[in-house]
Design a protein around this motif. Structure first.
Motif, short mmCIF file in Angstrom:
data_model
loop_
_atom_site.label_atom_id
_atom_site.label_comp_id
_atom_site.label_asym_id
_atom_site.label_seq_id
_atom_site.Cartn_x
_atom_site.Cartn_y
_atom_site.Cartn_z
N ARG A 128 -36.77 -5.12 12.62
CA ARG A 128 -35.70 -5.93 12.83
C ARG A 128 -34.63 -5.17 12.15
NH1 ARG A 128 -38.12 -11.59 10.09
NH2 ARG A 128 -39.61 -12.23 11.91
N THR A 129 -33.27 -5.30 12.95
CA THR A 129 -32.11 -4.45 12.40
C THR A 129 -30.85 -5.48 12.10
OG1 THR A 129 -31.08 -4.38 14.56
CG2 THR A 129 -32.71 -2.69 13.81
N ASP A 130 -30.12 -5.31 11.09
CA ASP A 130 -28.92 -5.92 10.75
C ASP A 130 -27.80 -5.05 11.16
OD1 ASP A 130 -27.00 -7.47 9.93
OD2 ASP A 130 -27.87 -7.84 7.89
N ASP A 131 -27.19 -5.48 12.27
CA ASP A 131 -25.83 -4.78 12.74
C ASP A 131 -24.91 -4.62 11.74
OD1 ASP A 131 -26.88 -4.25 14.96
OD2 ASP A 131 -25.97 -5.94 15.93
N THR A 132 -24.69 -5.61 10.52
CA THR A 132 -23.83 -5.65 9.63
C THR A 132 -24.13 -4.83 8.17
OG1 THR A 132 -24.56 -7.66 8.55
CG2 THR A 132 -22.80 -7.92 10.47
N PHE A 133 -25.37 -4.55 8.18
CA PHE A 133 -25.94 -3.75 7.03
C PHE A 133 -25.05 -2.74 6.63
CE2 PHE A 133 -28.86 -0.94 5.06
CZ PHE A 133 -29.47 -1.59 3.85
N MET A 134 -25.05 -1.67 7.52
CA MET A 134 -24.38 -0.50 7.10
C MET A 134 -22.72 -0.59 6.84
SD MET A 134 -26.58 1.81 6.74
CE MET A 134 -25.58 3.15 6.35
N LYS A 135 -22.07 -1.62 7.46
CA LYS A 135 -20.88 -1.88 7.25
C LYS A 135 -20.64 -2.28 5.84
CE LYS A 135 -19.83 -2.93 12.18
NZ LYS A 135 -19.11 -4.02 12.66
N ARG A 136 -21.56 -3.10 5.20
CA ARG A 136 -21.57 -3.96 3.93
C ARG A 136 -21.96 -2.82 2.99
NH1 ARG A 136 -25.42 -9.00 4.60
NH2 ARG A 136 -24.74 -9.24 2.24
N ILE A 137 -22.78 -1.98 3.28
CA ILE A 137 -23.14 -0.81 2.30
C ILE A 137 -21.83 0.23 2.19
CG2 ILE A 137 -24.37 1.19 2.24
CD1 ILE A 137 -25.90 -0.95 1.48
N SER A 138 -21.25 0.50 3.42
CA SER A 138 -19.95 1.31 3.55
C SER A 138 -18.98 0.62 2.48
CB SER A 138 -19.49 1.55 4.75
OG SER A 138 -18.45 2.26 4.67
N GLY A 139 -18.67 -0.44 2.66
CA GLY A 139 -17.77 -1.33 2.03
C GLY A 139 -17.99 -1.18 0.28
N TYR A 140 -19.31 -1.30 0.17
CA TYR A 140 -19.73 -1.28 -1.34
C TYR A 140 -19.60 0.17 -2.23
CZ TYR A 140 -21.84 -5.98 -1.11
OH TYR A 140 -21.85 -7.32 -0.99
N ILE A 141 -19.95 1.14 -1.41
CA ILE A 141 -19.85 2.53 -1.63
C ILE A 141 -18.24 2.85 -1.75
CG2 ILE A 141 -20.39 4.82 -1.02
CD1 ILE A 141 -22.90 4.05 0.10
N HIS A 142 -17.59 2.57 -0.91
CA HIS A 142 -16.12 2.81 -1.01
C HIS A 142 -15.41 2.34 -2.23
CE1 HIS A 142 -15.72 4.01 3.68
NE2 HIS A 142 -16.15 5.14 2.80
N GLU A 191 -23.98 -1.18 -7.57
CA GLU A 191 -25.22 -2.11 -7.91
C GLU A 191 -25.39 -3.06 -7.04
OE1 GLU A 191 -28.31 -3.40 -10.19
OE2 GLU A 191 -27.07 -1.68 -10.69
N SER A 192 -23.97 -3.42 -6.43
CA SER A 192 -24.09 -4.27 -5.29
C SER A 192 -24.78 -3.76 -4.00
CB SER A 192 -22.46 -4.87 -4.79
OG SER A 192 -21.97 -5.45 -5.99
N ALA A 193 -24.67 -2.55 -3.61
CA ALA A 193 -25.27 -2.08 -2.64
C ALA A 193 -26.71 -2.07 -2.78
CB ALA A 193 -24.62 -0.48 -2.18
N ALA A 198 -32.44 -6.92 -1.12
CA ALA A 198 -32.78 -8.15 -0.45
C ALA A 198 -32.97 -8.02 1.13
CB ALA A 198 -31.30 -8.89 -0.39
N THR A 199 -32.97 -6.90 1.69
CA THR A 199 -33.14 -6.57 2.96
C THR A 199 -34.59 -5.71 3.11
OG1 THR A 199 -30.69 -6.23 3.47
CG2 THR A 199 -32.35 -5.59 5.14
N PRO A 200 -35.59 -6.70 3.38
CA PRO A 200 -37.04 -6.01 3.43
C PRO A 200 -37.47 -5.42 4.75
CG PRO A 200 -37.10 -8.39 4.13
CD PRO A 200 -35.73 -7.93 3.89
N THR A 201 -36.68 -4.15 4.94
CA THR A 201 -36.97 -3.25 6.18
C THR A 201 -37.13 -2.02 5.70
OG1 THR A 201 -34.41 -2.98 6.44
CG2 THR A 201 -35.73 -4.75 7.66
N PRO A 202 -37.71 -0.83 6.43
CA PRO A 202 -38.18 0.30 5.86
C PRO A 202 -36.60 1.12 5.71
CG PRO A 202 -39.53 -0.10 7.69
CD PRO A 202 -38.81 -1.48 7.43
N TYR A 203 -35.73 0.84 6.47
CA TYR A 203 -34.47 1.47 6.49
C TYR A 203 -33.57 1.23 5.35
CZ TYR A 203 -32.12 -2.59 8.71
OH TYR A 203 -31.61 -3.64 8.84
N ALA A 204 -33.75 -0.16 4.88
CA ALA A 204 -33.04 -0.67 3.71
C ALA A 204 -33.67 0.18 2.49
CB ALA A 204 -33.13 -2.13 3.58
#
Length: 222
Positions: free
Chosen positions: A57-71, A76-78, A84-90
């Protein structure tokens, strides 16, 4: 003529009444390991299919949210989003985030090591299917040889009075175990290839996410 027709009809009814269970019983003791392998293969296939479906399962908004948190330096939020995302890529991204501030090579190595562990978890049980695909036909052939030995032993023991009934059970065992071994082996082979394809697809997703995350870390320095 009428008697012959009645005999043929009775024989046909006997063949029709032969159930699958009775055929399996004719296979002898070699049907026991084949049945065990079949049940284990079914369990592994269903269990792995469910696990791989969830992992893909993939979440198209995941990396966008990660990018926003890192920038915004909200590390800690990232990390909380990854948890909270139970997937291998998370879990891969979480490992990379925890290494932010270290050399890029260290971050990449940490992500790759986590990826190897994730792939190993996803591949759990697949060696059993591979073994079944190769071993089940061999067990079936073993039953065939045993059945033929029994058949010829019965013929030798009956001497000149040997009839079809004398060695029919051995022939049944020889044919039934061959068919059963091939069925179990072919089913396990198809299941194995199906699951391996799913694992490879998830591996491609992990590689894509890793590249996207590394590009994200390189953005501030450009």
């Amino acid at each position: 003529m009428l008697l012959l027709q009645i005999t043929e009809t009775a024989a046909t009814e006997t063949v029709r009444s032969m159930s699958l269970w009775n055929l399996c019983l004719q296979g002898g003791w070699t049907m026991i390991p084949l049945a065990a392998l079949l049940l284990l293969s079914i369990y592994v296939t269903i269990e792995r299919a469910i696990i791989l479906h969830k992992a893909s399962r993939t979440d198209d908004t995941f990396m966008k949210r990660i990018s926003g948190y890192i920038h915004e330096s909200e590390i800690e939020s990232a990390l909380n989003l990854c948890k909270a995302t139970p997937t291998p890529y998370a879990r891969l991204i979480a490992k990379g985030i925890s290494r932010i501030g270290r050399p890029m090579n260290d971050v990449l190595v940490a992500i790759e090591n986590t990826g190897n562990l994730e792939v190993a978890k996803l591949s759990k049980g697949l060696p059993l299917l591979a073994t079944t695909a190769a071993g089940a036909p061999m067990i079936g052939f073993l039953g065939t040889v045993i059945g033929m030995v029994q058949a010829f032993y019965a013929i030798a023991g009956s001497g000149s009075s040997a009839t079809i009934d004398s060695f029919a059970s051995g022939i049944y065992a020889a044919l039934v175990t061959t068919v059963a071994g091939l069925i179990v082996g072919i089913a396990a082979l198809f299941a194995y290839n199906f699951l391996v394809a799913r694992v490879n697809k998830i591996m491609n997703q992990l590689e894509a996410r890793t590249m996207e995350f590394m590009d994200l870390l390189n953005e501030p320095s450009e």
